[in-house]
Design an enzyme around this catalytic site. Structure first.
Site, PDB file in Angstrom:
ATOM      1  N   LYS A 147     -16.259 -16.593 -15.201  1.00  0.00           N
ATOM      2  CA  LYS A 147     -15.328 -15.475 -15.164  1.00  0.00           C
ATOM      3  C   LYS A 147     -14.955 -15.073 -16.595  1.00  0.00           C
ATOM      4  CE  LYS A 147     -14.568 -14.985 -10.661  1.00  0.00           C
ATOM      5  NZ  LYS A 147     -14.761 -13.705  -9.935  1.00  0.00           N
ATOM      6  N   LYS A 243     -19.680  -9.247   0.159  1.00  0.00           N
ATOM      7  CA  LYS A 243     -18.606 -10.146   0.580  1.00  0.00           C
ATOM      8  C   LYS A 243     -18.123  -9.690   1.945  1.00  0.00           C
ATOM      9  CE  LYS A 243     -16.989 -11.317  -4.079  1.00  0.00           C
ATOM     10  NZ  LYS A 243     -15.893 -11.169  -5.073  1.00  0.00           N
TER      11      LYS A 243
END
Length: 324
Positions: A147, A243
């Site tokens: 990230k 997702k």
């Protein structure tokens, strides 16, 4: 007459999970059960946080279709009853589970998919370069997702690469860069053998990518929620991150995956953090994807009974007792 159970649940993370603009310490989910006389189907969802979804808002949406579900509404009807999002996801996955239990087949058999072994990326959240390198060193497995935001992006990824020379590394900026940063960072990331950059620019502010030739693949996450956004995303990205919370369930996720494959785009399946009950339908989508990011349970203090295992990133198929 079916019985429908809906509730909000909290699952604590073992440490804060930090991404661009957000710190998560608990997974707040909607849990769904749909039961007939003999079988119970289950599903869960965390929702799409950047669209304002919460466990409570998902619960309210699910309650609005309770009577239809109790009356026997199936997956195709559900697509017209609720918009894409977490509530529809949890319900859709519960309906898939119920159908599998009734039929005696696994969900991937119902979907016409032949299962194969899946290895997930494991995530390093935002921190100082040294701490991110240390976190990467502790990961058992050779697939690492990092990230990043717009601050110290090169320093952070270089530190992770030094710590894990042989790992396959992808990065996720979570909409945190400008186009100028992308132009500067992408060649350096290529030189560091980074395999892919996920969602570098903000959703709705990435049209500049239509004329950009990136030195490594770019993946749409926030910029492609479901099939309605595929055409635009395909003109800007080389990969789509699917997702189930975004698509509103496994039904739409599989349709999006097949659409993307038909158009030659690579695929990744991701997650919004959750228990193994959320990862199980993701495991089915992963069969159609190049990359899998299904490490959500590894961020939690605990998991559900009959949980999936993640041995050096290798993801076990869900047991029948869990889902599907």
């Amino acid at each position: 007459m079916r019985q429908v159970t809906l509730r909000c649940e909290n699952w604590n993370l073992h440490s804060p999970f930090i991404i661009t603009g957000h710190v998560f310490t608990v997974a707040e989910i909607l849990y769904v059960e749909i039961a007939d006389d003999r079988h119970v189907g289950r599903g869960e969802a965390s929702g799409v946080y950047y669209l304002g979804e919460t466990a409570q808002s998902m619960l309210e949406q699910a309650e609005s279709v309770r009577s239809a579900l109790e009356g026997g509404a199936g997956r195709e009807v559900l697509l017209s009853l609720l918009p894409a999002g977490g509530a529809r996801n949890a319900i859709d996955c519960a309906l898939w589970d119920l159908e599998a239990r009734r039929s005696g087949q696994r969900v991937w058999e119902l979907a016409g998919i032949s299962p194969r072994a899946i290895t997930t990326f494991q995530t390093v959240s935002l921190d100082s370069p040294d701490r991110m390198a240390a976190a990467a060193s502790r990961i058992a497995g050779e697939k690492i997702k990092v990230k990043l935001d717009g601050d110290q992006a090169l320093e952070r990824i270089a530190a992770v690469r030094r710590a894990r020379q042989q790992a396959e590394i992808i990065v996720d900026a979570n909409q945190g860069w400008t186009f100028e940063q992308l132009q500067t960072l992408a060649p350096a990331f290529r030189d560091l053998r980074i395999a892919m950059i996920e969602q570098p620019l903000p959703r709705g502010d990435d049209e500049v990518l239509e004329d950009y030739m990136p030195p490594l693949p770019l993946c749409a996450d926030e910029s492609c929620l479901d099939r309605s956004e595929f055409e635009v995303a395909a003109s800007r990205y080389q990969m789509i991150n699917i997702k189930l919370d975004k698509t509103g369930g496994l039904t739409e996720a599989l349709a999006l995956a097949r659409l993307a494959r038909d158009h030659g785009l690579e695929l990744m399946v991701g997650n919004m953090v959750g228990t193994s009950l959320a990862m199980a339908p993701g495991y089915v989508v992963a069969q159609l994807c190049r990359y899998a990011d299904l490490d959500g349970p590894l961020l939690l203090e605990s998991d559900r009974e009959c949980a999936m295992s993640f041995e050096k990133g290798r993801v076990s198929p869900p047991q029948k007792a869990l889902w599907g």
